[in-house]
Motif scaffolding. Structure first.
Motif, PDB file in Angstrom:
ATOM      1  N   TYR B 139      43.513  41.590  28.149  1.00 43.88           N
ATOM      2  CA  TYR B 139      43.961  41.224  29.491  1.00 43.88           C
ATOM      3  C   TYR B 139      43.229  39.960  29.951  1.00 43.88           C
ATOM      4  O   TYR B 139      43.827  39.018  30.481  1.00 43.88           O
ATOM      5  CB  TYR B 139      43.692  42.380  30.452  1.00 43.88           C
ATOM      6  CG  TYR B 139      44.530  42.375  31.714  1.00 43.88           C
ATOM      7  CD1 TYR B 139      45.216  41.239  32.155  1.00 43.88           C
ATOM      8  CD2 TYR B 139      44.644  43.529  32.481  1.00 43.88           C
ATOM      9  CE1 TYR B 139      45.976  41.261  33.305  1.00 43.88           C
ATOM     10  CE2 TYR B 139      45.409  43.564  33.635  1.00 43.88           C
ATOM     11  CZ  TYR B 139      46.073  42.421  34.050  1.00 43.88           C
ATOM     12  OH  TYR B 139      46.828  42.442  35.199  1.00 43.88           O
ATOM     13  N   ASN B 140      41.933  39.917  29.705  1.00 41.56           N
ATOM     14  CA  ASN B 140      41.148  38.745  30.098  1.00 41.56           C
ATOM     15  C   ASN B 140      41.647  37.480  29.414  1.00 41.56           C
ATOM     16  O   ASN B 140      41.756  36.420  30.042  1.00 41.56           O
ATOM     17  CB  ASN B 140      39.670  38.974  29.754  1.00 41.56           C
ATOM     18  CG  ASN B 140      38.855  39.399  30.966  1.00 41.56           C
ATOM     19  OD1 ASN B 140      38.939  38.786  32.026  1.00 41.56           O
ATOM     20  ND2 ASN B 140      38.084  40.472  30.824  1.00 41.56           N
ATOM     21  N   PHE B 142      44.615  36.920  28.287  1.00 39.95           N
ATOM     22  CA  PHE B 142      45.914  36.580  28.865  1.00 39.95           C
ATOM     23  C   PHE B 142      45.742  35.809  30.168  1.00 39.95           C
ATOM     24  O   PHE B 142      46.404  34.788  30.402  1.00 39.95           O
ATOM     25  CB  PHE B 142      46.717  37.856  29.107  1.00 39.95           C
ATOM     26  CG  PHE B 142      48.021  37.629  29.808  1.00 39.95           C
ATOM     27  CD1 PHE B 142      49.155  37.252  29.099  1.00 39.95           C
ATOM     28  CD2 PHE B 142      48.121  37.787  31.184  1.00 39.95           C
ATOM     29  CE1 PHE B 142      50.364  37.035  29.752  1.00 39.95           C
ATOM     30  CE2 PHE B 142      49.331  37.571  31.848  1.00 39.95           C
ATOM     31  CZ  PHE B 142      50.457  37.200  31.125  1.00 39.95           C
ATOM     32  N   LEU B 143      44.812  36.295  31.001  1.00 41.40           N
ATOM     33  CA  LEU B 143      44.591  35.630  32.292  1.00 41.40           C
ATOM     34  C   LEU B 143      44.011  34.233  32.111  1.00 41.40           C
ATOM     35  O   LEU B 143      44.359  33.305  32.857  1.00 41.40           O
ATOM     36  CB  LEU B 143      43.678  36.486  33.163  1.00 41.40           C
ATOM     37  CG  LEU B 143      44.300  37.788  33.685  1.00 41.40           C
ATOM     38  CD1 LEU B 143      43.274  38.619  34.417  1.00 41.40           C
ATOM     39  CD2 LEU B 143      45.494  37.494  34.586  1.00 41.40           C
ATOM     40  N   ASP B 144      43.141  34.082  31.136  1.00 44.82           N
ATOM     41  CA  ASP B 144      42.603  32.745  30.856  1.00 44.82           C
ATOM     42  C   ASP B 144      43.736  31.781  30.537  1.00 44.82           C
ATOM     43  O   ASP B 144      43.755  30.639  31.003  1.00 44.82           O
ATOM     44  CB  ASP B 144      41.618  32.805  29.681  1.00 44.82           C
ATOM     45  CG  ASP B 144      40.308  33.468  30.086  1.00 44.82           C
ATOM     46  OD1 ASP B 144      40.011  33.510  31.294  1.00 44.82           O
ATOM     47  OD2 ASP B 144      39.590  33.944  29.196  1.00 44.82           O
ATOM     48  N   GLN B 146      46.874  32.069  31.521  1.00 45.63           N
ATOM     49  CA  GLN B 146      47.606  31.826  32.763  1.00 45.63           C
ATOM     50  C   GLN B 146      46.912  30.787  33.625  1.00 45.63           C
ATOM     51  O   GLN B 146      47.543  29.903  34.190  1.00 45.63           O
ATOM     52  CB  GLN B 146      47.740  33.141  33.558  1.00 45.63           C
ATOM     53  CG  GLN B 146      48.629  34.165  32.899  1.00 45.63           C
ATOM     54  CD  GLN B 146      50.082  33.739  32.919  1.00 45.63           C
ATOM     55  OE1 GLN B 146      50.576  33.244  33.927  1.00 45.63           O
ATOM     56  NE2 GLN B 146      50.762  33.892  31.790  1.00 45.63           N
ATOM     57  N   ILE B 147      45.592  30.920  33.720  1.00 45.30           N
ATOM     58  CA  ILE B 147      44.831  30.006  34.566  1.00 45.30           C
ATOM     59  C   ILE B 147      44.890  28.584  34.027  1.00 45.30           C
ATOM     60  O   ILE B 147      45.124  27.630  34.771  1.00 45.30           O
ATOM     61  CB  ILE B 147      43.366  30.480  34.698  1.00 45.30           C
ATOM     62  CG1 ILE B 147      43.313  31.744  35.567  1.00 45.30           C
ATOM     63  CG2 ILE B 147      42.495  29.397  35.315  1.00 45.30           C
ATOM     64  CD1 ILE B 147      41.950  32.391  35.648  1.00 45.30           C
TER      65      ILE B 147
END
Lengths: 155, 155
Positions: B139-140, B142-144, B146-147
């Motif tokens: 999840y982390n 994936f968010l990286d 996205q950011i």
DNA sequence: CACGTTTTGTTTCCTTGTCAACAAAAAAGA
DNA sequence: TCTTTTTTGTTGACAAGGAAACAAAACGTG
């Protein structure tokens, strides 16, 4: 022990990142409303007959913070305040139609956030997901115990 | 989708509870220091040659917030400020002996917090724990993505 | 090198929250 | 019932952080 620390670090930064991403969208789509206002509106919208104390417990803030926030939301005509005839002490809140509109927009954006992250959940092994939820539940229950134990000790 | 929302709710309240419990101890054992002060001291203690921007990124706050906090920590003689001879722009910080003492106490309390929650990790199925960490990592990451994707779009 | 761009740190104003003291109402107990 | 205790909400002083505007330094590129 290192595993435990890794877990907590992973967790905190995960939420930091989510907040970062969500905040950008919120600030744009609900520009006229502060994050805390939206947060409080969402809670009141989801909990009938919420009083100050209930909101405070639900949002993990103090009653003082809620008292101030509700005052502002009333002046902005987003919520209204009412009382029970046989209880002059407790104060309840409900959304006005304006508040309801904000709640709806917020709910829509939340769905959008969920869609953004949906790939993570779809691609994950269902078993892995199940295990994760189970562990989080176990941890939460443990903390509830600790908190109630703390409260009895204080007295 | 409900699973996803359940996951996020579980996660937020988990951290809320941990903060609640930790805060009570911190406020008592490090009564002379505000949580944010301790937080910043801990970061500086763990990162050599940390400048304002690095601290801001590490703590997920703005440079402005760090600038104010470091100013206060200097006046309280908990950190000191220094610069590199060939760079007049960046400002670095390190702990004073007083600051180091605070860091040590904080570290000790953190171990105590870990011990408090250790049963959860010991009693959990190692496989379950492994799966949880793996999912959080995914999840982390994936968010990286996205950011960084967001940042390139902005430009 | 010189000029425009980016990075870095600071400051001001505003939002949000805590804590502690308080008053009024409700609940509990004798 | 009358008194004491607890709960509930409010307020004021203060802590903490964000956003935006800014100046100074460093960088990049023609």
């Amino acid at each position: 022990m290192e595993q435990q620390q890794a877990f907590l670090d992973s967790l905190s930064t995960l939420l930091d990142k989510i907040n970062w991403l969500d905040h950008a969208v919120l600030a744009e789509q609900l520009a006229d409303f502060k994050p805390a206002e939206v947060h409080t509106i969402a809670f009141i919208g989801g909990h009938q007959d919420a009083n100050v104390t209930a909101i405070a417990n639900g949002l993990y803030v103090t009653r003082g913070a809620v008292s101030k926030m509700t005052r502002r939301l009333i002046t902005r005509d987003l919520i209204s305040r009412y009382q029970n005839p046989d209880n002059q002490k407790e104060v309840y809140f409900r959304l006005t139609s304006k508040g309801e509109a904000v709640r709806a927009t917020h709910a829509r954006l939340h769905q959008q956030f969920n869609q953004r992250d949906a790939p993570v959940f779809e691609q994950a092994d269902p078993e892995q997901l199940q295990q994760t939820l189970a562990f989080l539940n176990a941890y939460n229950q443990f903390l509830d115990q600790q908190i109630s134990r703390d409260k009895t000790i204080e007295s």
